[in-house]
Design a protein around this motif. Structure first.
Motif, PDB file in Angstrom:
ATOM      1  N   CYS A  64      49.507   2.394   2.704  1.00 27.04           N
ATOM      2  CA  CYS A  64      49.596   3.767   2.178  1.00 27.04           C
ATOM      3  C   CYS A  64      48.825   3.896   0.871  1.00 27.04           C
ATOM      4  O   CYS A  64      49.258   4.587  -0.045  1.00 27.04           O
ATOM      5  CB  CYS A  64      51.059   4.144   1.977  1.00 27.04           C
ATOM      6  SG  CYS A  64      51.892   3.072   0.799  1.00 27.04           S
ATOM      7  N   TRP A  65      47.701   3.208   0.794  1.00 30.27           N
ATOM      8  CA  TRP A  65      46.936   3.152  -0.449  1.00 30.27           C
ATOM      9  C   TRP A  65      45.531   3.686  -0.254  1.00 30.27           C
ATOM     10  O   TRP A  65      45.010   3.693   0.862  1.00 30.27           O
ATOM     11  CB  TRP A  65      46.873   1.697  -0.955  1.00 30.27           C
ATOM     12  CG  TRP A  65      48.217   1.054  -0.952  1.00 30.27           C
ATOM     13  CD1 TRP A  65      48.691   0.188  -0.016  1.00 30.27           C
ATOM     14  CD2 TRP A  65      49.278   1.250  -1.890  1.00 30.27           C
ATOM     15  NE1 TRP A  65      49.984  -0.177  -0.323  1.00 30.27           N
ATOM     16  CE2 TRP A  65      50.361   0.452  -1.465  1.00 30.27           C
ATOM     17  CE3 TRP A  65      49.408   2.022  -3.047  1.00 30.27           C
ATOM     18  CZ2 TRP A  65      51.570   0.405  -2.159  1.00 30.27           C
ATOM     19  CZ3 TRP A  65      50.609   1.969  -3.736  1.00 30.27           C
ATOM     20  CH2 TRP A  65      51.670   1.165  -3.291  1.00 30.27           C
ATOM     21  N   VAL A  66      44.934   4.076  -1.372  1.00 25.33           N
ATOM     22  CA  VAL A  66      43.586   4.635  -1.302  1.00 25.33           C
ATOM     23  C   VAL A  66      42.572   3.590  -0.796  1.00 25.33           C
ATOM     24  O   VAL A  66      41.563   3.935  -0.172  1.00 25.33           O
ATOM     25  CB  VAL A  66      43.181   5.243  -2.669  1.00 25.33           C
ATOM     26  CG1 VAL A  66      42.945   4.167  -3.712  1.00 25.33           C
ATOM     27  CG2 VAL A  66      41.982   6.137  -2.542  1.00 25.33           C
ATOM     28  N   ASP A  67      42.863   2.310  -1.043  1.00 22.95           N
ATOM     29  CA  ASP A  67      41.949   1.266  -0.562  1.00 22.95           C
ATOM     30  C   ASP A  67      42.488   0.558   0.690  1.00 22.95           C
ATOM     31  O   ASP A  67      41.990  -0.488   1.081  1.00 22.95           O
ATOM     32  CB  ASP A  67      41.665   0.249  -1.678  1.00 22.95           C
ATOM     33  CG  ASP A  67      42.940  -0.412  -2.187  1.00 22.95           C
ATOM     34  OD1 ASP A  67      44.031   0.033  -1.797  1.00 22.95           O
ATOM     35  OD2 ASP A  67      42.837  -1.377  -2.959  1.00 22.95           O
ATOM     36  N   ASP A  68      43.511   1.117   1.282  1.00 23.46           N
ATOM     37  CA  ASP A  68      44.088   0.548   2.512  1.00 23.46           C
ATOM     38  C   ASP A  68      44.960   1.634   3.146  1.00 23.46           C
ATOM     39  O   ASP A  68      46.170   1.664   2.967  1.00 23.46           O
ATOM     40  CB  ASP A  68      44.934  -0.682   2.163  1.00 23.46           C
ATOM     41  CG  ASP A  68      45.600  -1.289   3.395  1.00 23.46           C
ATOM     42  OD1 ASP A  68      45.122  -1.040   4.515  1.00 23.46           O
ATOM     43  OD2 ASP A  68      46.598  -2.016   3.217  1.00 23.46           O
ATOM     44  N   CYS A  69      44.300   2.534   3.884  1.00 20.15           N
ATOM     45  CA  CYS A  69      44.988   3.743   4.350  1.00 20.15           C
ATOM     46  C   CYS A  69      45.010   3.855   5.875  1.00 20.15           C
ATOM     47  O   CYS A  69      43.968   3.995   6.507  1.00 20.15           O
ATOM     48  CB  CYS A  69      44.282   4.955   3.738  1.00 20.15           C
ATOM     49  SG  CYS A  69      45.005   6.514   4.229  1.00 20.15           S
ATOM     50  N   SER A  97      49.228  11.844   4.071  1.00 16.16           N
ATOM     51  CA  SER A  97      49.838  11.257   5.273  1.00 16.16           C
ATOM     52  C   SER A  97      49.633   9.744   5.326  1.00 16.16           C
ATOM     53  O   SER A  97      49.911   9.126   6.361  1.00 16.16           O
ATOM     54  CB  SER A  97      49.213  11.875   6.527  1.00 16.16           C
ATOM     55  OG  SER A  97      49.446  13.245   6.586  1.00 16.16           O
ATOM     56  N   ALA A  98      49.161   9.158   4.242  1.00 14.26           N
ATOM     57  CA  ALA A  98      48.871   7.712   4.255  1.00 14.26           C
ATOM     58  C   ALA A  98      50.104   6.896   4.649  1.00 14.26           C
ATOM     59  O   ALA A  98      51.191   7.093   4.092  1.00 14.26           O
ATOM     60  CB  ALA A  98      48.383   7.285   2.874  1.00 14.26           C
ATOM     61  N   GLY A  99      49.929   6.024   5.600  1.00 17.62           N
ATOM     62  CA  GLY A  99      51.026   5.153   6.037  1.00 17.62           C
ATOM     63  C   GLY A  99      52.040   5.853   6.927  1.00 17.62           C
ATOM     64  O   GLY A  99      53.101   5.305   7.208  1.00 17.62           O
ATOM     65  N   ARG A 100      51.721   7.077   7.372  1.00 20.77           N
ATOM     66  CA  ARG A 100      52.698   7.843   8.164  1.00 20.77           C
ATOM     67  C   ARG A 100      52.098   8.426   9.434  1.00 20.77           C
ATOM     68  O   ARG A 100      50.888   8.365   9.641  1.00 20.77           O
ATOM     69  CB  ARG A 100      53.186   9.042   7.348  1.00 20.77           C
ATOM     70  CG  ARG A 100      53.767   8.657   6.055  1.00 20.77           C
ATOM     71  CD  ARG A 100      54.463   9.849   5.490  1.00 20.77           C
ATOM     72  NE  ARG A 100      54.426   9.788   4.040  1.00 20.77           N
ATOM     73  CZ  ARG A 100      54.838  10.766   3.286  1.00 20.77           C
ATOM     74  NH1 ARG A 100      55.247  11.875   3.818  1.00 20.77           N
ATOM     75  NH2 ARG A 100      54.814  10.628   1.992  1.00 20.77           N
ATOM     76  N   ASP A 101      52.984   9.087  10.178  1.00 20.99           N
ATOM     77  CA  ASP A 101      52.522   9.820  11.354  1.00 20.99           C
ATOM     78  C   ASP A 101      51.929  11.145  10.887  1.00 20.99           C
ATOM     79  O   ASP A 101      52.626  11.964  10.292  1.00 20.99           O
ATOM     80  CB  ASP A 101      53.694  10.064  12.307  1.00 20.99           C
ATOM     81  CG  ASP A 101      53.206  10.541  13.667  1.00 20.99           C
ATOM     82  OD1 ASP A 101      52.322  11.422  13.696  1.00 20.99           O
ATOM     83  OD2 ASP A 101      53.687  10.031  14.685  1.00 20.99           O
ATOM     84  N   ALA A 102      50.629  11.325  11.150  1.00 19.83           N
ATOM     85  CA  ALA A 102      49.937  12.525  10.677  1.00 19.83           C
ATOM     86  C   ALA A 102      49.643  13.484  11.827  1.00 19.83           C
ATOM     87  O   ALA A 102      48.862  14.425  11.673  1.00 19.83           O
ATOM     88  CB  ALA A 102      48.632  12.121   9.986  1.00 19.83           C
ATOM     89  N   THR A 103      50.287  13.257  12.977  1.00 17.00           N
ATOM     90  CA  THR A 103      49.942  14.052  14.165  1.00 17.00           C
ATOM     91  C   THR A 103      50.141  15.556  13.946  1.00 17.00           C
ATOM     92  O   THR A 103      49.254  16.350  14.256  1.00 17.00           O
ATOM     93  CB  THR A 103      50.765  13.610  15.393  1.00 17.00           C
ATOM     94  OG1 THR A 103      50.728  12.192  15.486  1.00 17.00           O
ATOM     95  CG2 THR A 103      50.207  14.207  16.670  1.00 17.00           C
TER      96      THR A 103
END
Ligand code: HEM
Length: 138
Positions: A64-69, A97-103
Motif C-alpha cells: 500500500c505504498w507509493v513505491d510498492d502499490c 485504493s493502494a493495497g485494496r479492492d479498487a473494483t
C-alpha cells in the motif's frame, strides 16, 4: 463416494471449458468483425491467470505504498507501481485504493476498453478462491 466426487469434478471442468470456449469465440468474432464491444473484465476467459499465484486480501494490503502499490480489480491482483505516474487521472486517486479492492472505484469512473486492456500488463496474481467476488473471472 469417490466416484461421485470425480464425476462432479469432471462435470465442473467440462462446463468451465464450454464457458471458456463461448467467451473466446465471442472475442474472436468481435475481433474479426472489428467490433469494439466492451467486454467486462470479469467475463474474460483468462486461462493464463490460472498459472499466476493466488494472494489473500491481507497479503495484498501489505503493498500500500507509493513505491510498492498493488490493487485488486475483478478478483485479480495488479502491481500498479510503475503505472502510478502514467495514470491519466494521476497517482493520488490510485493511491487511495493502494493495497485494496479498487473494483467499485474503477467501475464508478466508467473506464474505457483501452483502460481495461491496459490492465493486462500489470497483473501479478489472482485472489484466493475464498475471497473472490466475481465467479466468472477465472
Ligand atoms: C490499474 C488500474 C487502472 C487503469 C489501467 C486505469 C486506466 C485509466 C485510463 C487509460 C484512463 C483514461 C480514460 C479511459 O481510457 O478510460 C483513466 C482515467 C481515469 N481513471 Fe483510471 N485506471 C485505473 C484505476 C483507476 C482507479 C482505481 C481509479 C479510482 C477511482 C481511477 C480513476 C480514474 C479517473 C477519475 C479517470 C479520469 C476519467 C475521465 O476524466 O473521464 N482509475 N484511467
Amino acid at each position: 463416494m469417490t466416484k461421485e466426487i470425480m464425476e462432479s469434478a469432471a462435470e465442473r471442468s467440462s462446463s468451465q471449458q464450454v464457458l471458456n470456449m463461448a467467451v473466446s469465440s465471442f472475442e474472436t468474432l468481435s475481433a474479426l468483425l472489428g467490433l469494439t464491444a466492451y467486454i467486462e473484465p470479469a467475463l474474460r476467459a483468462r486461462s493464463a491467470a490460472a498459472k499466476l499465484p493466488a494472494f489473500t486480501l491481507d497479503q495484498v494490503s501489505e503493498h500500500c505504498w507509493v513505491d510498492d502499490c498493488w490493487v485488486v480489480l475483478y478478483d485479480r491482483v495488479y502491481d500498479v507501481t510503475r503505472f502510478l505516474d502514467v495514470h491519466p487521472a494521476g497517482a493520488d486517486i490510485l493511491l487511495e485504493s493502494a493495497g485494496r479492492d479498487a473494483t467499485s472505484a474503477f467501475r464508478g469512473v466508467g473506464h474505457s476498453q483501452q483502460a481495461v486492456d491496459a490492465l493486462l500488463q500489470y497483473q501479478v496474481g489472482v485472489l484466493v478462491d475464498a475471497e473472490c467476488m466475481w465467479p466468472a473471472s477465472k
